[in-house]
Design an enzyme around this catalytic site. Structure first.
Site, PDB file in Angstrom:
ATOM      1  N   CYS A 143       0.813  -1.225   0.000  1.00 34.06           N
ATOM      2  CA  CYS A 143       0.000   0.000   0.000  1.00 34.06           C
ATOM      3  C   CYS A 143       0.847   1.276   0.000  1.00 34.06           C
ATOM      4  O   CYS A 143       0.585   2.219  -0.755  1.00 34.06           O
ATOM      5  CB  CYS A 143      -0.956  -0.017   1.189  1.00 34.06           C
ATOM      6  SG  CYS A 143      -0.179  -0.417   2.761  1.00 34.06           S
ATOM      7  N   SER A 150      -5.405   1.109  10.277  1.00 33.75           N
ATOM      8  CA  SER A 150      -6.155   0.112   9.498  1.00 33.75           C
ATOM      9  C   SER A 150      -5.245  -0.615   8.517  1.00 33.75           C
ATOM     10  O   SER A 150      -5.621  -1.652   7.974  1.00 33.75           O
ATOM     11  CB  SER A 150      -7.333   0.745   8.764  1.00 33.75           C
ATOM     12  OG  SER A 150      -6.893   1.786   7.921  1.00 33.75           O
ATOM     13  N   HIS A 206      -2.768   6.621   4.625  1.00 39.21           N
ATOM     14  CA  HIS A 206      -1.346   6.801   4.921  1.00 39.21           C
ATOM     15  C   HIS A 206      -0.869   8.132   4.328  1.00 39.21           C
ATOM     16  O   HIS A 206      -1.261   8.485   3.212  1.00 39.21           O
ATOM     17  CB  HIS A 206      -0.507   5.702   4.276  1.00 39.21           C
ATOM     18  CG  HIS A 206      -0.731   4.321   4.820  1.00 39.21           C
ATOM     19  ND1 HIS A 206      -1.506   4.049   5.932  1.00 39.21           N
ATOM     20  CD2 HIS A 206      -0.249   3.116   4.392  1.00 39.21           C
ATOM     21  CE1 HIS A 206      -1.490   2.734   6.160  1.00 39.21           C
ATOM     22  NE2 HIS A 206      -0.749   2.159   5.243  1.00 39.21           N
TER      23      HIS A 206
END
Ligand SMILES: NC(=O)c1ccc[n+]([C@@H]2O[C@H](COP(=O)([O-])OP(=O)(O)OC[C@H]3O[C@@H](n4cnc5c(N)ncnc54)[C@H](OP(=O)(O)O)[C@@H]3O)[C@@H](O)[C@H]2O)c1
Length: 351
Positions: free
Chosen positions: A135, A165, A248
């Protein structure tokens, strides 16, 4: 995916998790054509209901029966599960798009961000495996690829601010519980992440290797080099968690092969697919995790040339992206949408 490119049966493996649920939501919102959506998770979740559009779908346990007869298997169930079950899904005829790190280092498996190296999918013929990158790697590369194409990145140094998360649904629930504990005057408790998330910043929880870098930092380096097809590119990262539920953020410091003005970089990013420039020094509006949460685009801003370099080969920027969407579920579904149509006997296209 165009309407001439139907897939008969799509399975979401990990359908009860934060990425799996996001996949179901995006599949519904984008109207990805499918004759059936099969929700699969562990035996613990058999019979649970998960939302898909206006409907609730029953979860099946992962076994030889539930994994068979899928045209597409979207895996979001961790590396161990993918290593065991993704080859079985491929053997039974599926295209597997896996969100774990299990196959990302395998040179025979395409590792794809459609906006960056989507051409790897040209001519892809299933059944077979495609890996979704890490990610943070996706968010970083979405932010710097147009700059790399224009001016060549020689060195990239990244500091992340990663939401809880990213460690899964249970870590997100832990942060919510810590908020309640604090509000009711109790000390926040931590069972999932190694440190308290609420009011805290701490090193990413992945294992630290002999070189001192943790696994997330190594993924950003190895996957970034592979996706940009730049084996000599210097990439270092310092990955940390912040007490934020979702999205993020990261500061990215670049050394370039050729000079590029910060204003030119801003202009390049303003025209880049999947990116939204948020960069208004006058009003103090820059990328924020809270704005990135739930958004499809990666937010990029704070473009600055390095103040001690007159050659404009030092560039610094800041980005924020929803790691559950573009960092995971959305990227996987964009890969699915970009797969070449499978020719059917008689000239039609189909599953
Ligand atoms: N969270 C992120 O931001 C993010 C971003 C990029 C990639 N990823 C990757 O995406 C994957 C899923 O992460 P997540 O954050 O969604 O985790 P999560 O919220 O903890 O969900 C995990 C899911 O996997 C299922 N699962 C676990 N073991 C299984 C097994 N042996 N058989 C079948 N199903 C199993 C779980 O089912 P039960 O509910 O039945 O246990 C659940 O549906 C991981 O590989 C992760 O590295 C996550």
């Amino acid at each position: 995916m165009s309407s001439t490119h139907p897939r008969q049966s799509i399975g979401v493996i990990g359908a009860t998790g934060v990425v799996g649920r996001e996949m179901l939501s995006i599949l519904g919102d984008r109207g990805v054509p499918a004759d059936s959506i099969r929700c699969i998770a562990s035996e613990r979740s058999r019979g649970k209901q998960v939302p898909f559009g206006q409907d609730m779908l029953a979860v099946q346990g992962l076994d030889e029966t539930s994994i068979s007869d899928l045209d597409v298997a979207l895996f979001a169930a961790g590396s161990e599960c993918a290593r065991r079950w993704a080859p079985i899904a491929v053997d039974s005829g599926a295209v597997v798009i896996d969100n774990s790190s299990a196959f990302r280092g395998d040179e025979s498996v395409p590792l794809v961000i459609p906006e960056v190296n989507g051409s790897l999918l040209d001519g892809f013929q299933g059944p077979g495996l495609i890996a979704n990158p890490n990610c943070s790697t996706i968010i970083a590369l979405m932010s710097v690829t147009p700059i790399h194409r224009a001016a060549g990145i020689r060195r990239m140094s990244i500091a992340t601010y990663q939401s809880v998360s990213g460690a899964g649904g249970s870590a997100m629930e832990e942060l919510e519980r810590q908020v309640e504990e604090h509000a009711s005057g109790r000390a926040p408790t931590s069972n999932v992440l190694p440190s308290q998330a609420l009011f805290n910043v701490f090193a990413h929880e992945s294992p630290v290797g002999p070189d001192g870098f943790n696994e997330e930092e190594r993924k950003m380096r190895n996957e970034g080099r592979r996706i940009l097809d730049a084996p000599g590119l210097e990439i270092t990262a310092t990955c940390v968690r912040v007490g934020v539920p979702r999205a993020h953020a990261m500061a990215i410091d670049l050394e370039l092969e050729r000079g590029l003005d910060a204003a030119e970089a801003r202009e390049l990013l303003a025209h880049a697919p999947g990116v939204r420039v948020v960069d208004d020094p006058e009003s103090g509006r820059f990328p924020e995790s809270i704005d990135a949460a739930g958004a499809d685009e990666i937010l990029v801003g704070r473009f600055r040339n390095h103040p001690d370099r007159s050659d404009q080969r030092g560039l610094i920027l800041f980005a924020a992206g929803d790691q559950l969407r573009k960092g995971a579920a959305l990227n996987a579904i964009q890969i699915l949408e970009q797969l070449p149509a499978t020719p059917c006997p008689g000239g039609a296209t189909g599953g």
